[in-house]
Design a protein around this motif. Structure first.
Motif, short mmCIF file in Angstrom:
data_model
loop_
_atom_site.label_atom_id
_atom_site.label_comp_id
_atom_site.label_asym_id
_atom_site.label_seq_id
_atom_site.Cartn_x
_atom_site.Cartn_y
_atom_site.Cartn_z
N THR A 293 0.84 -1.20 0.00
CA THR A 293 0.00 0.00 0.00
C THR A 293 0.88 1.24 0.00
OG1 THR A 293 -0.11 0.16 2.42
CG2 THR A 293 -1.77 -1.20 1.34
N LEU A 294 0.39 2.29 -0.66
CA LEU A 294 1.14 3.54 -0.67
C LEU A 294 1.17 4.18 0.70
CD1 LEU A 294 -0.10 5.10 -4.06
CD2 LEU A 294 2.11 4.03 -3.56
N ALA A 298 4.56 5.07 2.68
CA ALA A 298 4.86 6.45 3.05
C ALA A 298 5.17 6.60 4.54
CB ALA A 298 3.69 7.35 2.67
N LEU A 299 4.57 5.74 5.34
CA LEU A 299 4.69 5.91 6.80
C LEU A 299 6.14 5.84 7.28
CD1 LEU A 299 2.19 4.31 9.32
CD2 LEU A 299 4.56 4.71 9.91
N PRO A 300 6.93 4.80 6.95
CA PRO A 300 8.32 4.78 7.41
C PRO A 300 9.14 5.94 6.87
CG PRO A 300 7.66 2.62 6.61
CD PRO A 300 6.60 3.58 6.19
N LEU A 301 8.85 6.34 5.63
CA LEU A 301 9.60 7.45 5.05
C LEU A 301 9.34 8.75 5.78
CD1 LEU A 301 9.14 6.70 1.24
CD2 LEU A 301 11.23 6.47 2.57
N VAL A 302 8.08 8.99 6.09
CA VAL A 302 7.72 10.24 6.78
C VAL A 302 8.34 10.28 8.17
CG1 VAL A 302 5.80 11.54 7.79
CG2 VAL A 302 5.60 10.60 5.48
N THR A 303 8.23 9.18 8.91
CA THR A 303 8.79 9.17 10.26
C THR A 303 10.32 9.29 10.23
OG1 THR A 303 8.83 6.74 10.25
CG2 THR A 303 6.89 7.82 11.21
#
Length: 825
Positions: A293-294, A298-303
């Motif tokens: 899922t996008l 995105a979640l690990p990248l943002v954190t």
């Protein structure tokens, strides 16, 4: 710890906006502190109390106008023709403007300097010619006098035979007196020549010694002006260098290009360039494939990016108080991105697995935080300890690099166990693919923990082949490391389009390789010099000649005597480049040389200069590397014994780490020193390996190797503890953990590899070394060699002496007790 993290995860899930807001507020605070307190970064690396720094301090204290930092301004004509008089005047005006910059002690006029050198050589040559002409004239006069005496004696004999001696006696006496007067004049001329001869010989010696030194090239097309700073080069303000670069850029001299040398033109490397962004993009693709899922990708990248922002700004806020080497924040970004993405991925992967097994949203978040989050904390602390251990080396800038890296990892851990649960709560069930949500709604439950047919052990023959071939391959890759030389970047390693590189190339082409790294040599005398200039010149000639006899010396230029006349200073231009083996050998030879002085005593030589400083730094770092490696290996054994409650598992893990580390060193040496595949990696000037890279790589790769060991082998231990046969447990743990470890390793390799394409000669080898090290350790050691070794060991792999079993704490890294108290589904 697992129970505490479970509660933190539950709290973050229930109060997700509070947690997210707190992190954003912290980011804002660190941004304010950065703007308020941050200072300039230094592009120079130095160590206190080295032979070079001691000589530099002596020069600064005892010799006027020496001992501070220096750089060069190199000018060349665009058409290769000699500089015109008008161009020379414009360049001199430019040098005068640079000399007025705050922080500049002096800028030499290369044309006036070369003129003085040429005039001095011409005067010596004329003096020698005059001396030779005088000797010829005196020899002729002496011959005439000798012939006159012979003729006079013949006249006296004839007069005696003729009986007329009394009549001509007065005439003969007058003639003899005239000859005596001529002899006296000849003797006075010879005396004057003998008096002048030593000074001329000294002048000829000094002129010959400095004949290889030039500030204007022989064809007149290039000139080098020496810029002397008021402070050592590592303390020069960035504003001072920037103002020099601006003046050079605005010079606008028709037909002339002007290049500041690396010492002036060094710039702070960019933290996020195209290569680094490409690495993050690859990480995003891997996350998308892994999680499906996008939103999940995105979640690990943002954190991770938020964590990098907080850690970098917080660390750089102290750069006004502590001197930061420019590579330090880049290393923090490297580590923060890599581990931040990986640590968040581990928790997300566990959460997804539990959701598919039927766990409630908040309960699953809490359990993922208490199990995988617990492993993340333990693995992250291992990395932090390895980085902080760099402080025990006693090398200040290296300890600071380790501390900044440790801060980045600490923030990544805190982000993973607080912000990741909060965002997971915000995302909800969308962390799963649509099909996975549909199956869950239909009542389907996953059972990933069961032992299945795929967990059938490998054959013993295959394990032997994998282990033997893997070790042989790693040793083969490690072979070039036996030729590793350490050094620091010089102008030749700068980007080809940079002024530092062009200045280096022009000097090497027009003035010789050694002109890029002249050495400053101080000769300490046994007794003070006598009064007068002649005493100084004689001693300079004697010691300079001894230095010149060393095979790799191009020129020896006397600088002067100390205020107390107990020391002499020389500039020594080597044959080779600053990073060459011949220059390194010359520094050692100079320090060992004990030249004889005029009075027969011995002088002691000390060496300073950029080339000497690089050699000292590299030598000191090479000396502390074995100590640090022993410390890290010992730490590895201790931690793994506690975690896995075994002796042989930690032993195999540590030996595997040493193999992958040596292989990484071999790859670094082959590419960056020996030039293998140099074009592919953008290495246009192979040379010594970055001096602090081996010790930095050892600390970071150790921590990351233990991460992968932990996430793979803990699954093997868990299966074994639940009753699976040892060899079945090996395969089960490998199958359970390899997907997420593979994704994590690819992400980390991508992030590190992005820095390989940096233009900075310091960042490039660090990025490659870490990327290559992770590649070898994750895919060769952890996924091939360790399973093969544990298969061969069988039940013995988990052997532990009873007395040790009683005293070891049960750390429960995977949170097994938490799982039993909070069953899923």
């Amino acid at each position: 710890m697992a129970e505490l993290l479970y509660r933190i995860g539950r709290f973050a899930a229930r109060h997700h906006w509070t947690v997210i807001g707190a992190w954003l507020a912290l980011l804002a605070v660190t941004a304010v502190t950065y703007v308020s307190f941050a200072g300039a970064l230094s592009s120079s690396i130095s160590l206190p109390d080295t032979p070079t720094t001691r000589v530099s301090q002596q020069l600064q204290d005892d010799f006027e106008g020496t001992g501070a930092g220096n750089g060069s301004i190199v000018a060349e004509t665009t058409d290769g023709e000699a500089l015109t008089a008008a161009q020379e005047r414009e360049l001199v005006d430019l040098f005068d403007r640079i000399a007025e910059v705050d922080g500049i002690e002096d800028v030499t006029d290369p044309f006036a300097t070369q003129s003085r050198v040429d005039e001095s050589a011409e005067q010596v040559s004329e003096g020698q010619q005059q001396l030779q002409d005088g000797l010829v004239q005196l020899d002729a006069a002496q011959a005439q006098i000798d012939a006159g005496r012979d003729a006079l004696e013949e006249q006296r004999r004839r007069a005696r035979e003729a009986g007329t001696l009394a009549a001509v006696r007065s005439q003969l006496a007058a003639a003899e007196q005239q000859l005596d007067n001529g002899q006296a004049e000849v003797d006075r001329g010879l005396a004057r020549i003998e008096e002048q001869r030593p000074r001329l010989e000294v002048g000829a010696t000094l002129s010959g010694l400095s004949s290889g030194f030039r500030t204007v090239s022989e064809d007149g097309s290039a000139a080098v002006a020496n810029v002397v700073f008021s402070l050592p080069i590592n303390e020069v303000e960035v504003e001072t260098k920037t103002e020099i670069e601006d003046l050079v850029a605005d010079a606008g001299i028709d037909g002339v290009e002007v290049h500041p040398s690396q010492e002036i033109a060094q710039t702070v490397p960019s933290i996020l360039g195209p290569g680094e962004i490409a690495g993050v993009v690859i990480a995003a693709i891997v996350l998308t494939v892994m999680l499906g899922t996008l939103v999940g990708a995105a979640l690990p990248l943002v954190t991770a990016l938020l964590g990098v922002g907080v850690a970098s700004l917080a660390s750089l806020s102290f750069s006004g108080l502590v001197q930061f080497v420019s590579v330090t924040p880049v290393l923090g970004v490297m580590l923060g991105l890599a581990v931040g993405i990986d640590y968040s991925l581990f928790i997300i992967n566990r959460h997804r697995r539990q959701l598919k097994q039927g766990a409630g949203l908040h309960e699953s978040i809490g359990l993922a935080n208490g199990t995988s989050g617990n492993a993340v904390v333990f693995a992250g602390v291992t990395v932090i300890v390895a980085l902080l251990a760099l402080n025990v080396t006693g090398v200040g800038f290296l300890g600071l690099m380790g501390t900044v890296g440790a801060v980045a990892v600490l923030v990544a851990i805190l982000m993973a166990v607080t912000l990741t649960p909060a965002v997971l709560s915000l995302v909800g069930m969308r962390i799963l693919r649509r099909r996975e949500r549909e199956r869950l709604a239909a009542g389907e439950r996953a059972h990933d923990d069961a032992i299945t047919e795929r967990d059938r052990p490998m054959s013993t023959l295959r394990a032997c082949w994998v282990l033997g071939f893997g070790i042989a391959a790693l040793l083969l890759v490690a072979a070039p490391a036996t030729q590793m030389r350490l050094g620091l970047p010089d102008g030749s390693t700068q980007p080809p389009d940079s002024s530092g590189f062009r200045a280096y190339e022009v000097q090497a082409e027009k003035f010789g390789d050694g002109s890029n790294g002249p050495l400053l040599v101080v000769a300490d005398l046994a007794a003070p010099l006598g009064e007068g200039e002649d005493a100084v010149l004689r001693e300079q000639a004697a010691i300079g000649a001894a230095i010149d006899r060393l095979w790799s010396v191009e020129a020896v230029v006397p600088i002067g005597a100390s205020v107390d006349r107990t020391s002499l200073a020389f500039q020594v231009v080597p044959h080779g480049a600053p990073s060459s083996e011949s220059t390194e050998e010359l520094v050692r030879d100079l320090r060992e040389l004990r030249p004889q002085t005029v009075d027969g005593s011995e002088a002691t030589l000390g060496v300073a200069g950029n080339a000497s400083a690089n050699i000292d730094i590299s030598g000191q770092l090479a000396d502390v590397l074995p100590t640090y490696l022993v410390l890290v290996v010992g730490l590895s054994m201790l931690i793994l014994i506690v975690v896995f409650r075994s002796i042989l598992v930690p032993l195999t893990a540590t030996l595997g780490f040493v193999l992958s580390l040596l292989a990484a060193f071999g790859g670094i040496t082959a590419i960056f020193q020996l030039g293998f595949l140099a074009d592919l990696f953008g290495v246009h000037a192979p040379g010594p390996v970055l001096s602090f890279l081996p010790i930095i790589a050892t600390g970071i790769l150790f921590g990351l190797a233990m991460d992968y060991q932990l996430f793979l082998v803990s699954g093997m231990r868990e299966a074994y503890a639940h009753g699976a046969p040892a060899r079945v447990a090996v395969q089960h743990g490998l199958h359970a953990g390899r997907a997420v470890v593979t994704a994590a390793a690819i992400i980390m390799i991508s992030v590190f590899a992005g820095f390989v394409f940096s233009h900075d000669a310091t960042i490039k080898p660090i990025g490659f070394g870490l990327a290559f090290g992770v590649l070898l350790d994750a895919f060769v050691v952890r996924m091939l060699l360790i399973p093969a070794a544990m298969h061969l060991l069988g039940e013995k792999a988990w052997w532990l002496p009873r007395w040790l079993d009683r005293i070891l704490p049960d750390v429960d890294v995977e949170g097994a007790r938490l799982e039993r108290s909070h069953p899923v589904g």
